[in-house]
Design a protein around this motif. Sequence first.
Motif, mmCIF file in Angstrom:
data_model
loop_
_atom_site.group_PDB
_atom_site.id
_atom_site.type_symbol
_atom_site.label_atom_id
_atom_site.label_comp_id
_atom_site.label_asym_id
_atom_site.label_seq_id
_atom_site.Cartn_x
_atom_site.Cartn_y
_atom_site.Cartn_z
ATOM 1 N N PRO A 2 29.460 43.074 -20.741
ATOM 2 C CA PRO A 2 28.827 42.623 -19.492
ATOM 3 C C PRO A 2 29.316 41.239 -19.075
ATOM 4 O O PRO A 2 30.024 40.555 -19.820
ATOM 5 C CB PRO A 2 27.338 42.606 -19.852
ATOM 6 C CG PRO A 2 27.313 42.313 -21.318
ATOM 7 C CD PRO A 2 28.516 43.017 -21.892
ATOM 8 N N LYS A 3 28.920 40.827 -17.868
ATOM 9 C CA LYS A 3 29.156 39.444 -17.453
ATOM 10 C C LYS A 3 28.512 38.506 -18.495
ATOM 11 O O LYS A 3 27.454 38.822 -19.015
ATOM 12 C CB LYS A 3 28.516 39.173 -16.085
ATOM 13 C CG LYS A 3 28.932 40.111 -14.972
ATOM 14 C CD LYS A 3 28.058 39.871 -13.739
ATOM 15 C CE LYS A 3 28.226 40.943 -12.675
ATOM 16 N NZ LYS A 3 27.332 40.733 -11.509
ATOM 17 N N PRO A 4 29.155 37.384 -18.811
ATOM 18 C CA PRO A 4 30.221 36.688 -18.108
ATOM 19 C C PRO A 4 31.637 37.191 -18.349
ATOM 20 O O PRO A 4 32.583 36.568 -17.858
ATOM 21 C CB PRO A 4 30.066 35.255 -18.597
ATOM 22 C CG PRO A 4 29.540 35.397 -19.993
ATOM 23 C CD PRO A 4 28.614 36.573 -19.930
ATOM 24 N N ALA A 5 31.812 38.279 -19.100
ATOM 25 C CA ALA A 5 33.141 38.882 -19.201
ATOM 26 C C ALA A 5 33.532 39.454 -17.834
ATOM 27 O O ALA A 5 32.674 39.854 -17.051
ATOM 28 C CB ALA A 5 33.145 39.984 -20.252
ATOM 29 N N PRO A 6 34.818 39.529 -17.528
ATOM 30 C CA PRO A 6 35.263 39.993 -16.211
ATOM 31 C C PRO A 6 35.320 41.497 -16.059
ATOM 32 O O PRO A 6 35.680 41.995 -14.985
ATOM 33 C CB PRO A 6 36.672 39.391 -16.111
ATOM 34 C CG PRO A 6 37.161 39.381 -17.525
ATOM 35 C CD PRO A 6 35.947 39.048 -18.357
ATOM 36 N N ASP A 7 34.952 42.250 -17.100
ATOM 37 C CA ASP A 7 35.192 43.695 -17.142
ATOM 38 C C ASP A 7 34.738 44.445 -15.895
ATOM 39 O O ASP A 7 35.474 45.263 -15.338
ATOM 40 C CB ASP A 7 34.494 44.309 -18.370
ATOM 41 C CG ASP A 7 34.999 43.755 -19.686
ATOM 42 O OD1 ASP A 7 35.504 42.618 -19.695
ATOM 43 O OD2 ASP A 7 34.861 44.436 -20.716
ATOM 44 N N ILE A 8 33.499 44.190 -15.455
ATOM 45 C CA ILE A 8 32.950 44.993 -14.368
ATOM 46 C C ILE A 8 33.689 44.730 -13.054
ATOM 47 O O ILE A 8 33.917 45.656 -12.259
ATOM 48 C CB ILE A 8 31.428 44.762 -14.218
ATOM 49 C CG1 ILE A 8 30.826 45.826 -13.298
ATOM 50 C CG2 ILE A 8 31.121 43.353 -13.742
ATOM 51 C CD1 ILE A 8 29.310 45.857 -13.339
ATOM 52 N N TYR A 9 34.090 43.498 -12.820
ATOM 53 C CA TYR A 9 34.820 43.186 -11.594
ATOM 54 C C TYR A 9 36.229 43.772 -11.629
ATOM 55 O O TYR A 9 36.726 44.300 -10.627
ATOM 56 C CB TYR A 9 34.835 41.682 -11.358
ATOM 57 C CG TYR A 9 33.507 41.183 -10.846
ATOM 58 C CD1 TYR A 9 32.942 41.730 -9.699
ATOM 59 C CD2 TYR A 9 32.789 40.202 -11.511
ATOM 60 C CE1 TYR A 9 31.712 41.314 -9.225
ATOM 61 C CE2 TYR A 9 31.558 39.773 -11.045
ATOM 62 C CZ TYR A 9 31.024 40.335 -9.899
ATOM 63 O OH TYR A 9 29.796 39.926 -9.428
ATOM 64 N N LEU A 10 36.879 43.706 -12.761
ATOM 65 C CA LEU A 10 38.204 44.316 -12.892
ATOM 66 C C LEU A 10 38.116 45.838 -12.763
ATOM 67 O O LEU A 10 39.000 46.472 -12.178
ATOM 68 C CB LEU A 10 38.823 43.922 -14.234
ATOM 69 C CG LEU A 10 39.151 42.427 -14.381
ATOM 70 C CD1 LEU A 10 39.610 42.119 -15.801
ATOM 71 C CD2 LEU A 10 40.213 42.006 -13.365
ATOM 72 N N HIS A 11 37.045 46.408 -13.289
ATOM 73 C CA HIS A 11 36.801 47.853 -13.192
ATOM 74 C C HIS A 11 36.691 48.285 -11.731
ATOM 75 O O HIS A 11 37.334 49.243 -11.296
ATOM 76 C CB HIS A 11 35.515 48.181 -13.953
ATOM 77 C CG HIS A 11 35.068 49.612 -13.889
ATOM 78 N ND1 HIS A 11 35.744 50.642 -14.510
ATOM 79 C CD2 HIS A 11 33.990 50.179 -13.271
ATOM 80 C CE1 HIS A 11 35.114 51.786 -14.280
ATOM 81 N NE2 HIS A 11 34.048 51.530 -13.529
#
Length: 224
Positions: free
Chosen positions: A143-152
């Motif tokens: 989850p945020k603060p990792a960028p995963d969801i935005y990159l997804h």
Amino acid sequence: MTFPPELVLFDCDGVLVDSERLTNQVIQRNLNARGLSVPEEEIITFFVGGTMQGVYETALARGAQLEDHWVEHIYKEVFDTLAKGVAPIPGIVDVLDQLDQAAIPYAVCSNGPHAKMEITLTGCGLKSRFEGRIYSREDVPTPKPAPDIYLHAARIAGVAPVRCVVIEDSPNGATAGKAAGMYTLGYTAEMSAARLAPICDQLFEDMRALPAILKCPTHLRAVT
């Protein structure tokens, strides 16, 4: 970053849906009943933009007496409260209208579960605007603060991160947007500008100002 963007990615709670205060009040009452007195401003400081698992771990470390299945129970309390009614953030419907008129696609990317967004987006009449473009931390490894969801979301839309704009109201979310390599706008209607300023590329306080910031062609035509 060249405007207008090719994709706009919104956080959900506090950006699309006026649900943060209701959720924070539920958390505050729940923790007070479990031995941890937390003023509402601290709820905002420590918990907004994170996950309920993060709330659980932080509250436990600060002395709250939480049961093993607390996350499941607090989600039920929050869902029951939100199901009674939530409103869209003032100005957001006009923002979405202008993005549609300018043919600029958008999506929602939240640290909350899909079940929560089903309640909030449906309850405030926005779900149909985001159908097929609703992304949760349940869809990505971290989850945020990792960028995963935005990159997804960008990958599914076929848009390079550098051509995306993120709209966030929390340091966690803004950190995720920047880590994804996206231009990140901090919405400060509720969150302290001082907490978002070191992270975001630009701040704004009124959602109605967003089309001008994004340089939506329809907005530019409207003011000329």
